[in-house]
Design a protein around this motif. Structure first.
Motif, PDB file in Angstrom:
ATOM      1  N   GLY A   1      -2.327  -5.588  10.991  1.00 40.20           N
ATOM      2  CA  GLY A   1      -1.289  -4.983  11.818  1.00 40.20           C
ATOM      3  C   GLY A   1      -0.811  -5.900  12.930  1.00 40.20           C
ATOM      4  O   GLY A   1      -0.280  -5.425  13.933  1.00 40.20           O
ATOM      5  N   ILE A   2      -0.969  -7.196  12.757  1.00 37.60           N
ATOM      6  CA  ILE A   2      -0.644  -8.161  13.809  1.00 37.60           C
ATOM      7  C   ILE A   2       0.455  -9.114  13.336  1.00 37.60           C
ATOM      8  O   ILE A   2       0.457  -9.570  12.192  1.00 37.60           O
ATOM      9  N   TRP A   3       1.376  -9.426  14.265  1.00 33.48           N
ATOM     10  CA  TRP A   3       2.404 -10.435  14.046  1.00 33.48           C
ATOM     11  C   TRP A   3       1.926 -11.772  14.609  1.00 33.48           C
ATOM     12  O   TRP A   3       1.269 -11.822  15.642  1.00 33.48           O
ATOM     13  N   SER A   4       2.288 -12.860  13.955  1.00 34.87           N
ATOM     14  CA  SER A   4       1.976 -14.192  14.448  1.00 34.87           C
ATOM     15  C   SER A   4       3.168 -15.106  14.189  1.00 34.87           C
ATOM     16  O   SER A   4       3.934 -14.893  13.235  1.00 34.87           O
ATOM     17  N   PHE A   5       3.327 -16.123  15.033  1.00 36.30           N
ATOM     18  CA  PHE A   5       4.399 -17.079  14.808  1.00 36.30           C
ATOM     19  C   PHE A   5       4.109 -17.921  13.578  1.00 36.30           C
ATOM     20  O   PHE A   5       2.963 -18.262  13.284  1.00 36.30           O
ATOM     21  N   THR A   6       5.143 -18.249  12.842  1.00 34.93           N
ATOM     22  CA  THR A   6       5.042 -19.211  11.761  1.00 34.93           C
ATOM     23  C   THR A   6       6.065 -20.304  12.029  1.00 34.93           C
ATOM     24  O   THR A   6       6.708 -20.311  13.080  1.00 34.93           O
ATOM     25  N   GLY A   7       6.225 -21.244  11.085  1.00 36.53           N
ATOM     26  CA  GLY A   7       7.094 -22.379  11.344  1.00 36.53           C
ATOM     27  C   GLY A   7       8.492 -21.964  11.768  1.00 36.53           C
ATOM     28  O   GLY A   7       9.087 -21.057  11.164  1.00 36.53           O
ATOM     29  N   PRO A   8       9.059 -22.589  12.796  1.00 41.72           N
ATOM     30  CA  PRO A   8      10.408 -22.233  13.248  1.00 41.72           C
ATOM     31  C   PRO A   8      11.466 -22.680  12.254  1.00 41.72           C
ATOM     32  O   PRO A   8      11.337 -23.714  11.603  1.00 41.72           O
ATOM     33  N   ALA A   9      12.520 -21.892  12.142  1.00 35.22           N
ATOM     34  CA  ALA A   9      13.641 -22.268  11.290  1.00 35.22           C
ATOM     35  C   ALA A   9      14.383 -23.450  11.920  1.00 35.22           C
ATOM     36  O   ALA A   9      14.163 -23.811  13.080  1.00 35.22           O
ATOM     37  N   MET A  10      15.280 -24.047  11.159  1.00 38.20           N
ATOM     38  CA  MET A  10      15.992 -25.226  11.623  1.00 38.20           C
ATOM     39  C   MET A  10      17.300 -24.872  12.318  1.00 38.20           C
ATOM     40  O   MET A  10      17.820 -25.655  13.106  1.00 38.20           O
TER      41      MET A  10
ATOM     42  N   TRP B   1       4.742   8.725  11.274  1.00 40.87           N
ATOM     43  CA  TRP B   1       4.903   7.355  11.738  1.00 40.87           C
ATOM     44  C   TRP B   1       3.807   7.025  12.742  1.00 40.87           C
ATOM     45  O   TRP B   1       3.485   7.847  13.599  1.00 40.87           O
ATOM     46  N   SER B   2       3.259   5.827  12.645  1.00 39.44           N
ATOM     47  CA  SER B   2       2.223   5.376  13.583  1.00 39.44           C
ATOM     48  C   SER B   2       2.605   4.002  14.118  1.00 39.44           C
ATOM     49  O   SER B   2       3.055   3.141  13.353  1.00 39.44           O
ATOM     50  N   PRO B   3       2.420   3.769  15.428  1.00 38.67           N
ATOM     51  CA  PRO B   3       2.702   2.440  15.978  1.00 38.67           C
ATOM     52  C   PRO B   3       1.801   1.390  15.337  1.00 38.67           C
ATOM     53  O   PRO B   3       0.658   1.660  14.974  1.00 38.67           O
ATOM     54  N   THR B   4       2.317   0.197  15.180  1.00 40.05           N
ATOM     55  CA  THR B   4       1.538  -0.941  14.711  1.00 40.05           C
ATOM     56  C   THR B   4       1.839  -2.119  15.636  1.00 40.05           C
ATOM     57  O   THR B   4       2.545  -1.962  16.624  1.00 40.05           O
ATOM     58  N   GLY B   5       1.280  -3.293  15.339  1.00 37.67           N
ATOM     59  CA  GLY B   5       1.464  -4.434  16.220  1.00 37.67           C
ATOM     60  C   GLY B   5       2.917  -4.746  16.499  1.00 37.67           C
ATOM     61  O   GLY B   5       3.785  -4.604  15.633  1.00 37.67           O
ATOM     62  N   SER B   6       3.197  -5.195  17.722  1.00 39.53           N
ATOM     63  CA  SER B   6       4.560  -5.506  18.142  1.00 39.53           C
ATOM     64  C   SER B   6       4.917  -6.956  17.810  1.00 39.53           C
ATOM     65  O   SER B   6       4.049  -7.832  17.728  1.00 39.53           O
ATOM     66  N   LEU B   7       6.202  -7.191  17.606  1.00 43.33           N
ATOM     67  CA  LEU B   7       6.701  -8.547  17.464  1.00 43.33           C
ATOM     68  C   LEU B   7       6.351  -9.360  18.706  1.00 43.33           C
ATOM     69  O   LEU B   7       6.244  -8.810  19.807  1.00 43.33           O
ATOM     70  N   LYS B   8       6.200 -10.656  18.543  1.00 43.15           N
ATOM     71  CA  LYS B   8       5.944 -11.519  19.689  1.00 43.15           C
ATOM     72  C   LYS B   8       7.138 -11.544  20.641  1.00 43.15           C
ATOM     73  O   LYS B   8       6.965 -11.633  21.860  1.00 43.15           O
TER      74      LYS B   8
ATOM     75  N   ASP C   1       0.810  -1.220   0.000  1.00 42.90           N
ATOM     76  CA  ASP C   1       0.000   0.000   0.000  1.00 42.90           C
ATOM     77  C   ASP C   1       0.843   1.270   0.000  1.00 42.90           C
ATOM     78  O   ASP C   1       0.311   2.376   0.085  1.00 42.90           O
ATOM     79  N   GLY C   2       2.184   1.117  -0.091  1.00 45.73           N
ATOM     80  CA  GLY C   2       3.055   2.275  -0.142  1.00 45.73           C
ATOM     81  C   GLY C   2       3.566   2.756   1.193  1.00 45.73           C
ATOM     82  O   GLY C   2       4.392   3.676   1.245  1.00 45.73           O
ATOM     83  N   THR C   3       3.092   2.173   2.297  1.00 45.81           N
ATOM     84  CA  THR C   3       3.629   2.511   3.607  1.00 45.81           C
ATOM     85  C   THR C   3       4.890   1.689   3.872  1.00 45.81           C
ATOM     86  O   THR C   3       5.177   0.723   3.168  1.00 45.81           O
ATOM     87  N   VAL C   4       5.643   2.077   4.871  1.00 42.62           N
ATOM     88  CA  VAL C   4       6.895   1.404   5.211  1.00 42.62           C
ATOM     89  C   VAL C   4       6.800   0.847   6.623  1.00 42.62           C
ATOM     90  O   VAL C   4       6.475   1.581   7.569  1.00 42.62           O
ATOM     91  N   LEU C   5       7.070  -0.443   6.759  1.00 41.37           N
ATOM     92  CA  LEU C   5       7.068  -1.102   8.061  1.00 41.37           C
ATOM     93  C   LEU C   5       8.484  -1.155   8.604  1.00 41.37           C
ATOM     94  O   LEU C   5       9.389  -1.676   7.952  1.00 41.37           O
ATOM     95  N   VAL C   6       8.669  -0.625   9.803  1.00 42.14           N
ATOM     96  CA  VAL C   6       9.940  -0.738  10.524  1.00 42.14           C
ATOM     97  C   VAL C   6       9.707  -1.631  11.724  1.00 42.14           C
ATOM     98  O   VAL C   6       8.733  -1.453  12.463  1.00 42.14           O
ATOM     99  N   ALA C   7      10.618  -2.615  11.924  1.00 42.00           N
ATOM    100  CA  ALA C   7      10.380  -3.627  12.952  1.00 42.00           C
ATOM    101  C   ALA C   7      11.611  -3.860  13.808  1.00 42.00           C
ATOM    102  O   ALA C   7      12.729  -3.989  13.303  1.00 42.00           O
TER     103      ALA C   7
END
Length: 371
Positions: free
Chosen positions: A274-283, A227-234, A198-204
């Protein structure tokens, strides 16, 4: 962590079928890695930029002194050639390919790490020359630079830890000038930045002025320059990588959340919620890995640092549909703070980085294995 490596001279022999080998390779989930020609300088914490003609520009880094040198890798001959040097030596800087074909390099540590520079240089692939452009308003290192849809470049974060730069700024290629943009909500370095559909930039994530790892994230709206706050990393994370998937979601991989542990876990950001969720863990656990979105939509993760001192040669791929990671090969040399560049023919160029106790000049090519 600056280390000097002896120059490695390993060349990849090119057969008469080199032109055929340059044709696009079949999409694959696994890669074989083999040495290619070594760079002229050992370098770590450098940048690599894919140029419009398919060559790769590598610039700066440390070796263990700060470097101003730059060189070009030509995939058709599998050789490196020195090109013009930057006006300022630098590492932990950024490099951005502009719509006009020039490469913008900004900031970084200079003067053998004693200075965080605000300077910026432009590289012209047509002439192989560098020119100085207007400096940023603030010195920055370990920051991010994001090409916006209108062709300007947004620089965010970084800077000396004891003098945090909350302000962000915009580079305008047409004028060669910088303008100050809206401030971040949190000071951060070793974070990631991704341009969203959408043209916005996510900084994490990243680290704050006390070195603490951050879970907070924010989005920049270029229309209103705020800049606006969005969901935080887990989990608070820095020294990680973030890749925009074809689905429009962002995959966050690797990094560390304390000074001793590399992450196996990975997270997904959904711009719609705007939400973070866990996905499969790396090896494999790793910080500062290479991460590339492949032509088939998978993500390739290469190398990285484990537990501050242990390196990994492990390569794995993330499958967005299955949300799983699978083994995808092994590097020939364990390395971190390297660059990983996806070439037009589907190969991945791995260049430089730090080994167990030294910076390296060696490079290797990952070739997809047809399935």
């Amino acid at each position: 962590m600056k280390h000097l490596a002896p120059k490695t001279l390993i060349a990849l022999l090119i057969s008469g079928a080199a032109a055929a080998a340059w044709a696009p390779l079949a999409a694959a989930t696994a890669f074989t890695f083999a040495p290619t020609d070594s760079m002229h300088d050992t370098r770590s914490a450098h940048t690599a930029t894919l140029l419009p003609d398919g060559r790769v520009l590598v610039a700066g880094g440390f070796s263990p002194l700060d470097l101003a040198s730059a060189e070009i890798y030509d995939p058709q001959t599998a050789t490196w050639t020195l090109t013009g040097s930057m006006y300022v030596e630098r590492y932990y800087h950024t490099a951005t390919l502009l719509p006009n074909g020039l490469v913008l390099v900004t900031g970084g540590f200079s003067d053998n790490g004693a200075t965080i520079t605000p300077t910026a240089d432009l590289y012209d692939p047509a002439t192989g020359q560098w020119t100085a452009t207007s400096p940023m308003h603030f010195g920055r290192a370990r920051h991010t630079a994001t090409l916006l849809p209108d062709g300007t470049v947004l620089v965010a974060g970084g800077g000396p830890v004891n003098h945090p730069q909350m302000a962000t700024e915009i580079y305008h290629p047409r004028t060669g000038k910088w303008t100050v943009a809206g401030p971040l909500n949190n000071f951060r370095y070793f974070h990631t930045a991704n341009l969203l559909p959408d043209g916005t930039v996510l900084v994490a994530g990243g680290q704050d002025m006390n070195g603490q790892f951050l879970a907070s994230c924010e989005r920049y709206n270029p229309v209103i320059a705020t800049w606006s706050p969005t969901g935080s990393l887990k989990i608070p994370t820095g020294q990680h990588r973030a890749v925009l998937l074809r689905t429009g979601k962002v995959l966050e991989v690797g990094g560390i959340s304390n000074r001793f542990t590399g992450f196996k876990r990975s997270e997904l950001y959904d711009p719609a919620t705007g939400i973070w969720s866990f996905t499969g863990p790396a090896m494999a656990q790793r910080s500062f890995p290479g991460a590339n979105l492949l032509d088939n939509g998978l993500v390739l993760e290469t190398g990285g640092l484990r537990f501050l001192t242990a390196l990994t040669t492990a390569v794995e791929s993330y499958h967005p549909v299955a949300a799983t990671w699978t083994p995808a090969g092994m590097l020939t040399t364990a390395r971190w703070l390297h660059t990983a560049t996806l070439l037009p023919n589907g190969q991945v160029l791995i260049a430089g980085g730090s080994g167990a106790d030294q910076a390296m000049a060696s490079a290797e090519l990952g070739t997809p294995v047809a399935q």
